[in-house]
Scaffold this motif. Structure first.
Motif, PDB file in Angstrom:
ATOM      1  N   PHE A  82      -3.567 -39.841  47.146  1.00 19.83           N
ATOM      2  CA  PHE A  82      -5.060 -40.057  47.305  1.00 19.83           C
ATOM      3  C   PHE A  82      -5.810 -39.384  48.047  1.00 19.83           C
ATOM      4  O   PHE A  82      -5.112 -38.389  48.797  1.00 19.83           O
ATOM      5  N   LEU A  99       2.260 -42.841  41.279  1.00 21.83           N
ATOM      6  CA  LEU A  99       0.348 -42.528  42.079  1.00 21.83           C
ATOM      7  C   LEU A  99       0.022 -41.401  42.053  1.00 21.83           C
ATOM      8  O   LEU A  99       0.961 -40.301  43.145  1.00 21.83           O
ATOM      9  N   VAL A 132      -3.273 -45.699  49.086  1.00 18.10           N
ATOM     10  CA  VAL A 132      -3.918 -46.157  47.652  1.00 18.10           C
ATOM     11  C   VAL A 132      -3.922 -47.964  48.002  1.00 18.10           C
ATOM     12  O   VAL A 132      -5.009 -48.227  47.457  1.00 18.10           O
ATOM     13  N   TRP A 172      -4.158 -45.861  40.063  1.00 17.23           N
ATOM     14  CA  TRP A 172      -4.068 -46.475  41.070  1.00 17.23           C
ATOM     15  C   TRP A 172      -4.448 -47.315  40.983  1.00 17.23           C
ATOM     16  O   TRP A 172      -3.909 -48.915  41.688  1.00 17.23           O
TER      17      TRP A 172
END
Length: 186
Positions: free
Chosen positions: A47, A44, A93, A59
């Motif tokens: 953010f 990921l 996220v 995401w």
């Protein structure tokens, strides 16, 4: 009885992580009504609200996986009395974009695993604070603080401590009831 899909989020990225080993043990000890899948949070991107105009595919896929889950099981080590950055990033996220919180209302539970004897107490409770804000009703009892993890697994990663195995079995039975009670409320 209904089958519930449980997203398992492991806050340690280490290949030989005791949290990952514990997650695998919990999967094997889970009641039949719970189908658990470990979600990969290692890929990921961090953010950054600026990216929401065109969110990264990672995401979007992660948010889809969370939304499709009936419940959530978090495993965390303790880094500096808190959760690892990768776990906090996953929570951030999943909670965005504003007004589209993927975590909302999903029943959850927290397990902290540590090589020390404090057993990740600080991380466990710090994680619970974030889960309150993203509206994850988190099971209060039994609490799961797994200490001195270096002696709990064999070379293949299998849980060999009978006392811990019994506790984790009871934990998963309680979690099953928590999910049954709360999964249909949202």
């Amino acid at each position: 009885m209904k089958n519930f899909n449980i997203a398992v989020i492991v806050g340690s990225l280490r290949k030989e992580s005791y949290n990952l080993k514990t997650a695998n043990a919990l999967i094997s000890l889970a009641p039949e009504s719970l189908s658990l899948e470990i979600l990969n949070i290692s890929n990921l991107p961090m953010f950054n609200e600026d990216l929401e105009a065109t969110p990264p595919n990672e995401w979007e896929e992660f948010r889809r996986q969370i939304r499709s889950a009936d419940g959530l099981l978090f495993l965390t080590p303790e880094y500096n009395r808190s959760v690892p950055a990768v776990l906090k990033n996953a929570i951030d996220v999943g909670s965005r974009p504003y007004g589209q919180n993927s975590w909302n209302g999903k029943p959850g539970a927290v397990v902290s695993v540590s090589i020390g004897n404090i057993s990740g107490f600080g991380a466990n409770h710090h994680l619970r604070q974030s889960l309150v804000f993203v509206n994850v009703p988190t099971m209060a009892q039994p609490e799961a603080y797994i200490a001195e993890a270096t002696g709990l697994f064999d070379e293949s990663g299998s849980l060999i401590n009978d006392s811990t195995k019994g506790f984790l079995t009871d934990f998963m039975v309680a979690f099953e009831q928590w999910v049954i009670t709360h999964a249909t409320k949202y």
